[in-house]
Scaffold this active site. Sequence first.
Site, PDB file in Angstrom:
ATOM      1  N   ASP A 349       0.843  -1.187   0.000  1.00  0.00           N
ATOM      2  CA  ASP A 349       0.000   0.000   0.000  1.00  0.00           C
ATOM      3  C   ASP A 349       0.885   1.246   0.000  1.00  0.00           C
ATOM      4  O   ASP A 349       1.953   1.262   0.628  1.00  0.00           O
ATOM      5  CB  ASP A 349      -0.887  -0.042   1.255  1.00  0.00           C
ATOM      6  CG  ASP A 349      -1.891   1.078   1.311  1.00  0.00           C
ATOM      7  OD1 ASP A 349      -2.656   1.229   0.339  1.00  0.00           O
ATOM      8  OD2 ASP A 349      -1.914   1.798   2.329  1.00  0.00           O
ATOM      9  N   GLU A 378       1.724  -0.152  -4.989  1.00  0.00           N
ATOM     10  CA  GLU A 378       0.653   0.759  -5.377  1.00  0.00           C
ATOM     11  C   GLU A 378       1.297   2.065  -5.823  1.00  0.00           C
ATOM     12  O   GLU A 378       1.763   2.860  -5.002  1.00  0.00           O
ATOM     13  CB  GLU A 378      -0.304   1.030  -4.220  1.00  0.00           C
ATOM     14  CG  GLU A 378      -1.428   1.988  -4.617  1.00  0.00           C
ATOM     15  CD  GLU A 378      -2.178   2.591  -3.443  1.00  0.00           C
ATOM     16  OE1 GLU A 378      -3.215   3.247  -3.685  1.00  0.00           O
ATOM     17  OE2 GLU A 378      -1.729   2.437  -2.295  1.00  0.00           O
TER      18      GLU A 378
END
Length: 636
Positions: A349, A378
């Site tokens: 993330d 990400e």
Amino acid sequence: MKSIPECLFHSRSLACKKPYGAAPAGKKVEFAAYPRREQGISRMTLWVEEDGQQAEAYPMRWFGLAGARDEYGASFTPPHAGLYWYWFTFDTADGPRFCARGYGGRCEVLDSMGDRFQLTVYDPSYRPPRWFGEGITYNIFPDRFCRDRDPVQPEGEGIAPRVLHENWDDLPVYRPDEHGEILNNDFFGGTLRGVLSKLDYFESLHVRTLYFNPIFQAYSNHRYDTGDYKRIDPLLGNEEDFKTLCSEAAKRGMRVVLDGVFNHTGYDSRYFNGRGRYDSLGAHQSKDSPYCPWYEFSEWPDQYGSWWGIYTLPQVNERNPDYQSFIFRDADSVVRRWLRLGASGWRLDVADELPDDFIAGLNVAAKQEKPDALVIGEVWEDASNKIAYSERRRYFGGGELDSVMNYPLRDAILAYLNGGTAEHFAETMETLRENYPRDVFYNLMNIIGTHDTARALTVLGVMSEDWKKSRDERAHYELPPDRLETAKRRLRLAAVIQFTMPGSPTIYYGDEAGRQGFEDPFNRRTYPWGAEDREILAFYRRLCEVRADSETLIRGELRFDTGENDALLRYERTLGRSRIIVLVNRSRQEVRTGVNALYALDLLTQREFDCEDSSGIEITVPAETAYLLQCFGSAE
């Protein structure tokens, strides 16, 4: 005889630059430029600048005539992985000129310095695991996919009271509470055993990777505010459920990838313990807490760094040695532990907020635990030249990221289908193909929807004024019949593009069932079991079957053929003698085009096209329709 470009230099032409695109460190990169003879050039120079360093000059030799042009050449051997920039200068009777990067990789001759050409250099000894890009991925938002039982209020250390929906089809809670906060603490009770019960369903879609949004104990239903990295959220199940799921999935050739939220923890967590629900001594409770050095307090205990200023997501210092040991260095660290229990990789993330050395250390630990472990980041932009917090990132040099989420592809697909040009779509993809190492480009997570974006069907169906509706209106919005039919046609086109690009086509749960929804939390509604749009689902099943059965779509080369019609997107995937031509017509009018083949078969519908004479096949592509043509033979 080699094909000379129509401009002085074209970075995507092998006549001008070898190898194509990104280059391995320690291997020679050859450059050639072709100025017109009437320009009267007396000297040409190649300039190469390692990112942030001083540029070096490489005089170019004259190699003779090439038609109406001269040929100049030089070579450069990048000593190590990194980002390099290059350009050319040449002297004329009228003074010096600069050859800078123009649109589409073409050279632009200027009187002063312009944009430079990019050269990505990678470590050739590092090879990302290919299993990910070769298969289809299914993205599961755990609380909303499937439950195997009615939800029961969980108990135990750190568990906050939760709002439990008995009705699977309820709207998620989206209004602020009496304090003006949206707590995201309402749950629908999706479970790991619920996912396990749907392995047949995944098999019907030829899925090879199950990518989970966070599954660890947390206060919120999205679970991006981790409460305990080493415990499955009890509403989802337990460690045995996870091991069973991984084991049973593996028997069907499927792997599991987890979401690693390592830039911040939850306020309500074992480590920060802002509400005191955990037995541990958290950073918010005492400066003597072993976790206190993980966080950066400007004034303890209530002023601290948090992700985007959200107090429930206190940021950690990823360079803290103890934190790194906990996350990936120790034998029982978070990354290693869950890989041993059955996971095959991690999606990081907000990767651009993790330091390069943290990502590199995590990658090493993951590969030590499982040599073919996957690390995805990400990143929302071109990840090859990403700058985050004034620092150039080194994702693709080797040893950091094996893949990234392909948001540029999503943006390009939606822009094209909402009126953009095929040329612009092709340029977006060609830029990535040129900038990314080939193994990364063929390993991308190709998305058209995620938990952070509005549903693809909604984006493709709403009018611009619909985005201005009130939150209450957006919560209950469903596309009217005429707009829904338009959106469904466009969704099919979007999926065809997604499934025929190199990389792993990734289905966000429910997109294949016709789920609609604006922003969070409306894009996170439950999977509509028993109420799927059968037409869309049948199309996805067929598309998944085609992709899974085609080595050409999995490994083949990519070549765009644009300029014929702004609305017609046309490209080829080739592998050996196998050739697939993709034709996508986004317009509301039919488009005629020629295909150089004696016979072609549309893999989606099994429709056949024959050559009527030696000039090839004339094909009419209906409005808002895509053909996926397996081609045989060539016209004269």
